[in-house]
Design an enzyme around this catalytic site. Structure first.
Site, PDB file in Angstrom:
ATOM      1  CG  ASP A 106      -1.799  -1.174   1.333  1.00  0.00           C
ATOM      2  OD1 ASP A 106      -2.114  -1.742   0.279  1.00  0.00           O
ATOM      3  OD2 ASP A 106      -2.180  -1.534   2.463  1.00  0.00           O
TER       4      ASP A 106
HETATM    5  N1  URA Z   1      -1.159  -6.036   3.874  1.00  0.00           N
HETATM    6  C1  URA Z   1      -1.719  -4.817   3.831  1.00  0.00           C
HETATM    7  O1  URA Z   1      -2.794  -4.600   4.359  1.00  0.00           O
HETATM    8  N2  URA Z   1      -1.045  -3.842   3.182  1.00  0.00           N
HETATM    9  C2  URA Z   1       0.163  -4.025   2.610  1.00  0.00           C
HETATM   10  O2  URA Z   1       0.738  -3.080   2.044  1.00  0.00           O
HETATM   11  C3  URA Z   1       0.725  -5.297   2.669  1.00  0.00           C
HETATM   12  C4  URA Z   1       0.045  -6.301   3.312  1.00  0.00           C
END
Ligand code: URA
Length: 237
Positions: A106
């Site tokens: 993310d």
């Molecule tokens: N899980 C998430 O919620 N976000 C990420 O960036 C990676 C794993």
């Protein structure tokens, strides 16, 4: 095997079109072994080929495999919409040779991200069948409790998943939990924490398989090429 000419070699390494690479060579921008080479039809052996472009040293690589310590506020998508794209942290040559993130983090997740231009490697690493673990450190809004750890370990139900998803989990601090996944569903860590009654306020990926970010010693935003020993750690443990 037919040897590549120097213009073609530079093109494979992301220095532009064939014509642009020829021009670089003709203009004396390219050196090999300390000598400027102006003949673009020269065909040096690519095994252990080191060269310079405008004085900057490069090594010929059939593919690149890199690790990046991703900062927050950077998007993994190829066409970033809101934040800067992750490829902007790497040399322009990598974009031209189609280097891509292996999976996504993310925009506000920090930590270890792999990138490569080897489609076979990207596919293999991303395959749900391969079960390469991803280790995350989540900072939580509410305190971490033994119940939270137990819930994540036995499995929580996410809206669009047919079966509960489980993770290895252990408490690190009052508001910090380590979560190890062997799949990578959309926003999985954040959604699992919500499903377990808590909330993620910061998320960091500390390892992929046996390769830890700490072992790479990368400052935030910095990257490095991976050597064979480091690549070997990216296997199911
Ligand atoms: N899980 C998430 O919620 N976000 C990420 O960036 C990676 C794993």
């Amino acid at each position: 095997m037919k040897k590549l000419t120097l213009d073609k070699i530079l093109q494979t390494q992301g220095f532009g079109t064939r014509k642009e690479c020829r021009n670089l060579i003709l203009h004396g921008a390219v050196g090999i072994g300390g000598e400027i080479v102006t003949d673009y039809q020269e065909a040096p052996d690519t095994a252990d080929l080191n060269f310079t472009v405008d004085g900057e040293p490069w090594r010929y690589r059939a593919h690149v495999y890199v690790a990046l310590n991703k900062p927050a506020g950077v998007e993994c998508s190829r066409r970033p919409a809101v934040h800067r794209g992750v490829l902007s942290l790497l040399p322009d040559q990598f974009t031209l040779r189609d280097v891509q993130p292996v999976g996504r983090l993310d925009h506000d997740t920090t930590g270890l991200l792999l990138l490569s231009d080897d489609g076979v490697f990207i596919h293999a690493q991303s395959s749900p069948k391969r079960h390469v673990t991803k280790t995350y450190v989540a900072t939580t809004q509410e305190p971490v409790t033994p119940e939270l750890v137990a819930q994540l370990s036995t499995g929580v139900k996410l809206a669009d998943e047919p079966a509960p998803l489980a993770a290895q989990a252990r408490q690190l601090d009052t508001h910090q939990i380590e979560i190890i996944l062997d799949q990578g569903k959309y926003h999985q860590v954040r959604r699992m924490l919500v499903a377990a009654g808590n909330h993620c306020v910061a998320l960091h990926r500390s390892a992929i398989g046996g390769l830890t970010l700490a072992s790479l010693g990368l400052a935030e935003g910095a990257w490095c090429y991976l050597d064979d020993a480091q690549m070997a750690l990216l296997a199911p443990q």
